[in-house]
Write an enzyme that holds these catalytic residues in place. Structure first.
Site, mmCIF file in Angstrom:
data_model
loop_
_atom_site.group_PDB
_atom_site.id
_atom_site.type_symbol
_atom_site.label_atom_id
_atom_site.label_comp_id
_atom_site.label_asym_id
_atom_site.label_seq_id
_atom_site.Cartn_x
_atom_site.Cartn_y
_atom_site.Cartn_z
ATOM 1 N N HIS A 175 1.824 4.235 -3.061
ATOM 2 C CA HIS A 175 1.761 5.699 -2.951
ATOM 3 C C HIS A 175 3.083 6.316 -3.403
ATOM 4 O O HIS A 175 3.105 7.286 -4.174
ATOM 5 C CB HIS A 175 1.500 6.116 -1.500
ATOM 6 N N HIS B 72 0.836 -1.212 0.000
ATOM 7 C CA HIS B 72 0.000 0.000 0.000
ATOM 8 C C HIS B 72 0.865 1.253 0.000
ATOM 9 O O HIS B 72 0.671 2.155 -0.827
ATOM 10 C CB HIS B 72 -0.908 -0.025 1.231
ATOM 11 N N GLU B 73 1.833 1.311 0.918
ATOM 12 C CA GLU B 73 2.670 2.505 1.027
ATOM 13 C C GLU B 73 3.627 2.632 -0.151
ATOM 14 O O GLU B 73 3.871 3.745 -0.644
ATOM 15 C CB GLU B 73 3.442 2.478 2.352
#
Length: 216
Positions: free
Chosen positions: A24, A20-21
């Site tokens: 980004h 997820h990170e």
């Protein structure tokens, strides 16, 4: 078996949060913002994304207390919107983590179905548990992060789509977002709303194996 379950949940949570990170960071970098990359966050190494409370303390408490589920969050990726050309670019950065979590849920779910159908895995072993928990956790993170409450990704999307005056008012919720989220989680209200969206995602990803979770 309890230790095996815990290990599978921790591994699935670590992968989901790191992906997820990193998503980004990768999207921001591709659109001209090097901030996350320079901070060492453009990586799938979960150690680079650890948040003391969300990645360590909360999951540990849930495991120790046999809460029946594992939940947490990673350290937010730094993004400098001044490097981004348009508001749409900032929205893409915000949605990247959710998109990757949904993609992982689907890919790992379909792979799990293939492995299970061909009996290529020990049905009581680590691998099927890891795939199963990966589908669940990635689905939960995707839905949870789309809630329009600071500091979640959904709040950034809403902030960027609202007219400027409303956006400024909405940002005043920032200091209270976490408190509101914890209250909604503690009362069980938020889980019920989230499950309305999580169930269909898991059922699509797991196919006939969805009965393991939802009885059909």
């Amino acid at each position: 078996m309890q230790m095996l379950n815990a290990a599978a949940q921790v591994a699935a949570l670590a992968l989901a949060m790191a992906a997820h990170e990193a998503a980004h960071a990768g999207m921001a970098y591709s659109l001209g913002d090097p901030t996350a990359k320079l901070a060492g966050r453009l990586t799938l190494n979960p150690l680079k994304h650890i948040d003391p409370v969300g990645t360590v303390i909360l999951p540990a408490v849930l495991l120790i207390t046999n809460a029946g589920f594992l939940f947490g969050w990673a350290k937010p990726v730094p993004v400098d919107e001044r490097f981004l050309k348009t508001r749409q670019d900032a929205i893409l950065v915000s949605l990247a983590g959710v998109a990757v979590n949904l993609g992982l849920a689907m890919i790992l779910g379909f792979l799990f179905q293939i492995l299970w159908a061909n009996q290529w895995v020990d049905k009581a072993g680590f691998i099927p548990l890891f795939f199963l928990y990966s589908v669940i956790i990635n689905s939960v993170l995707a839905v949870f992060n789309m809630i329009p409450m600071p500091p979640l990704d959904g709040s950034h999307v809403l902030r960027l789509t609202l007219p400027r005056d409303l956006s400024l008012r909405y940002q005043q919720l920032q200091p209270y977002g976490i408190i509101i989220l914890f209250i909604l989680l503690a009362t069980g209200v938020l889980w019920k709303v989230m499950d309305f969206f999580i169930q269909p995602i898991c059922k699509i990803a797991l196919g006939d194996l969805a009965r393991i979770l939802y009885g059909g």
